[in-house]
Design a protein around this motif. Structure first.
Motif, short mmCIF file in Angstrom:
data_model
loop_
_atom_site.label_atom_id
_atom_site.label_comp_id
_atom_site.label_asym_id
_atom_site.label_seq_id
_atom_site.Cartn_x
_atom_site.Cartn_y
_atom_site.Cartn_z
N ALA A 87 79.43 27.06 -9.03
CA ALA A 87 78.30 26.30 -8.49
C ALA A 87 78.57 24.81 -8.43
O ALA A 87 77.96 24.10 -7.62
N LEU A 88 79.48 24.32 -9.27
CA LEU A 88 79.71 22.88 -9.36
C LEU A 88 80.88 22.40 -8.51
O LEU A 88 81.22 21.21 -8.54
N GLN A 89 81.49 23.26 -7.73
CA GLN A 89 82.69 22.89 -7.00
C GLN A 89 82.50 21.72 -6.05
O GLN A 89 83.42 20.94 -5.84
N GLY A 90 81.34 21.57 -5.48
CA GLY A 90 81.16 20.52 -4.47
C GLY A 90 80.63 19.21 -5.00
O GLY A 90 80.28 18.32 -4.20
N LEU A 91 80.58 19.02 -6.31
CA LEU A 91 79.94 17.83 -6.85
C LEU A 91 80.78 16.56 -6.72
O LEU A 91 80.27 15.45 -6.82
N GLY A 92 82.10 16.71 -6.58
CA GLY A 92 82.95 15.53 -6.48
C GLY A 92 83.47 15.03 -7.80
O GLY A 92 84.14 13.99 -7.86
N SER A 93 83.20 15.74 -8.88
CA SER A 93 83.73 15.40 -10.20
C SER A 93 84.79 16.43 -10.58
O SER A 93 84.73 17.60 -10.17
N ALA A 94 85.78 16.00 -11.35
CA ALA A 94 86.75 16.95 -11.88
C ALA A 94 86.05 17.91 -12.84
O ALA A 94 85.17 17.50 -13.61
N LEU A 95 86.43 19.17 -12.79
CA LEU A 95 85.80 20.21 -13.61
C LEU A 95 86.79 20.74 -14.63
O LEU A 95 87.89 21.18 -14.27
N SER A 96 86.40 20.68 -15.88
CA SER A 96 87.22 21.18 -16.98
C SER A 96 86.53 22.41 -17.57
O SER A 96 85.30 22.51 -17.58
N VAL A 97 87.33 23.35 -18.07
CA VAL A 97 86.78 24.51 -18.77
C VAL A 97 87.31 24.49 -20.20
O VAL A 97 88.52 24.42 -20.43
N ASP A 98 86.38 24.53 -21.13
CA ASP A 98 86.68 24.48 -22.56
C ASP A 98 86.81 25.92 -23.07
O ASP A 98 85.81 26.60 -23.28
N THR A 99 88.04 26.38 -23.22
CA THR A 99 88.27 27.77 -23.64
C THR A 99 89.61 27.89 -24.33
O THR A 99 90.52 27.10 -24.08
N CYS A 100 89.73 28.89 -25.19
CA CYS A 100 91.02 29.20 -25.81
C CYS A 100 91.50 30.59 -25.42
O CYS A 100 92.51 31.07 -25.93
N LYS A 101 90.80 31.25 -24.48
CA LYS A 101 91.16 32.60 -24.06
C LYS A 101 92.01 32.55 -22.79
O LYS A 101 91.55 32.04 -21.76
N PRO A 102 93.23 33.09 -22.80
CA PRO A 102 94.06 33.07 -21.60
C PRO A 102 93.41 33.71 -20.39
O PRO A 102 93.58 33.22 -19.26
N ALA A 103 92.66 34.78 -20.57
CA ALA A 103 92.02 35.43 -19.43
C ALA A 103 90.98 34.52 -18.79
O ALA A 103 90.82 34.50 -17.56
N ALA A 111 89.22 29.89 -9.82
CA ALA A 111 87.93 29.40 -9.31
C ALA A 111 87.94 27.90 -9.04
O ALA A 111 86.93 27.36 -8.58
N GLY A 112 89.06 27.21 -9.33
CA GLY A 112 89.15 25.80 -8.98
C GLY A 112 89.01 24.82 -10.12
O GLY A 112 88.79 23.62 -9.88
N ALA A 113 89.17 25.26 -11.37
CA ALA A 113 89.11 24.32 -12.49
C ALA A 113 90.22 23.29 -12.37
O ALA A 113 91.36 23.61 -12.00
N ASP A 114 89.89 22.05 -12.68
CA ASP A 114 90.87 20.96 -12.62
C ASP A 114 91.54 20.71 -13.96
O ASP A 114 92.60 20.07 -14.02
N MET A 115 90.94 21.18 -15.04
CA MET A 115 91.51 21.00 -16.38
C MET A 115 91.15 22.20 -17.23
O MET A 115 90.07 22.79 -17.08
#
Length: 282
Positions: A87-103, A111-115
């Motif tokens: 849902a946040l792909q078009g906001l113009g900000s870099a998107l990070s996902v905070d996770t420790c799971k490889p999957a 899905a387009g995560a930048d970090m």
């Protein structure tokens, strides 16, 4: 120390100004704002406000990592994180996902995560493989123990030296897998298996981490108990302490701060830079 951080669609020139990473917890039990943004419409609204407030990166987390938090299963974490990420792909900000799971890392990258921001330092089997073929940025954090037990009895001989040694080993593991250093930043993990005194020792040593590792340093202390220990304030009254901590992190050489209160931090940073770096306010 290099001044470029490559994060997927974004290349950040860090000599220009430090970066502000806004926290978006899509969890029911995070220590500060758990449950507030679990519904997708509220998560999107909050992210849009962070963009208006000047955020550089938005860090989406689907599993609470507060001390003692229970582990979350893979399917549940994906159910929380992926709708927000799409849902946040078009906001113009870099998107990070905070996770420790490889999957989760793999799905987030598709899905387009930048970090990918991994509190476990990409130690899980398959974590390095999940990110090595992408162009996303990587935040490598130090944690002693797990969220379930990390604050039981933190123990170090020299906390700064041991955190640096750990981060250096993880950087070596990533670069040996072919991952470019331009994609990597490091986080000493304040509050993750450290006492209050150890947290502040690491904060004061931010410049040493940056110099010895040669990578940008991210500091996350927003609303944490290390602020409450100094101020005596409960979590909902730690805004002033959080801003002071962010400015101290920048003064010590951090290039990124991870915060709950984006507008206030961005404004404080603008004033601090105008007052200390002799620039014309923008």
């Amino acid at each position: 120390m290099r001044q470029l951080l490559q994060c997927g669609r974004f290349s950040f020139r860090l000599e220009q100004r430090p970066l502000v990473m806004g926290i978006l917890n899509v969890t029911p039990d995070s220590f500060s704002d758990g449950g507030r943004y679990g519904a997708l419409e509220f998560a999107v609204s909050h992210a849009e406000q962070m963009v208006r407030d000047g955020v550089d990166l938005i860090d989406i987390g689907g599993e609470s990592t507060r001390p003692g938090a229970p582990a979350v299963g893979l399917e549940e974490e994906l159910r929380r994180v992926m709708p927000a990420l799409y849902a946040l792909q078009g906001l113009g900000s870099a998107l990070s996902v905070d996770t420790c799971k490889p999957a989760v890392m793999r799905e987030a990258i598709i899905a387009g995560a930048d970090m990918i921001n991994d509190i476990n330092g990409f130690r899980a089997p398959g974590a390095i493989e999940a990110v090595q073929g992408s162009d996303c940025g990587l935040c490598v954090m130090h944690m002693q123990g797990t969220p379930q037990d990390m604050q039981a009895q933190p123990a170090y001989t020299d906390v700064v030296a041991e955190v640096i040694a750990f981060l250096r080993e993880r950087i070596t593991a990533l670069t040996r897998a072919g991952i470019e250093r331009e994609r990597i930043c490091v986080d000493p993990g304040l509050g993750f298996g450290k006492t209050v005194e150890q947290n502040y020792a690491l904060l004061r040593a931010t410049g040493r981490l940056r110099e010895e590792l040669g990578l940008p340093v991210l500091i996350g202390m927003s609303r944490k108990s290390m602020i409450g220990a100094v101020t005596g304030r409960p979590v909902e009254e730690r805004l002033s302490g959080s801003i002071a901590g962010a400015l101290a992190a920048f003064a010590h050489g951090a290039k990124i701060v991870r915060v709950h209160d984006v507008a206030e931090t961005v404004d404080a940073l603008k004033v601090w830079r105008a007052a200390t770096i002799d620039q014309t306010p923008q």
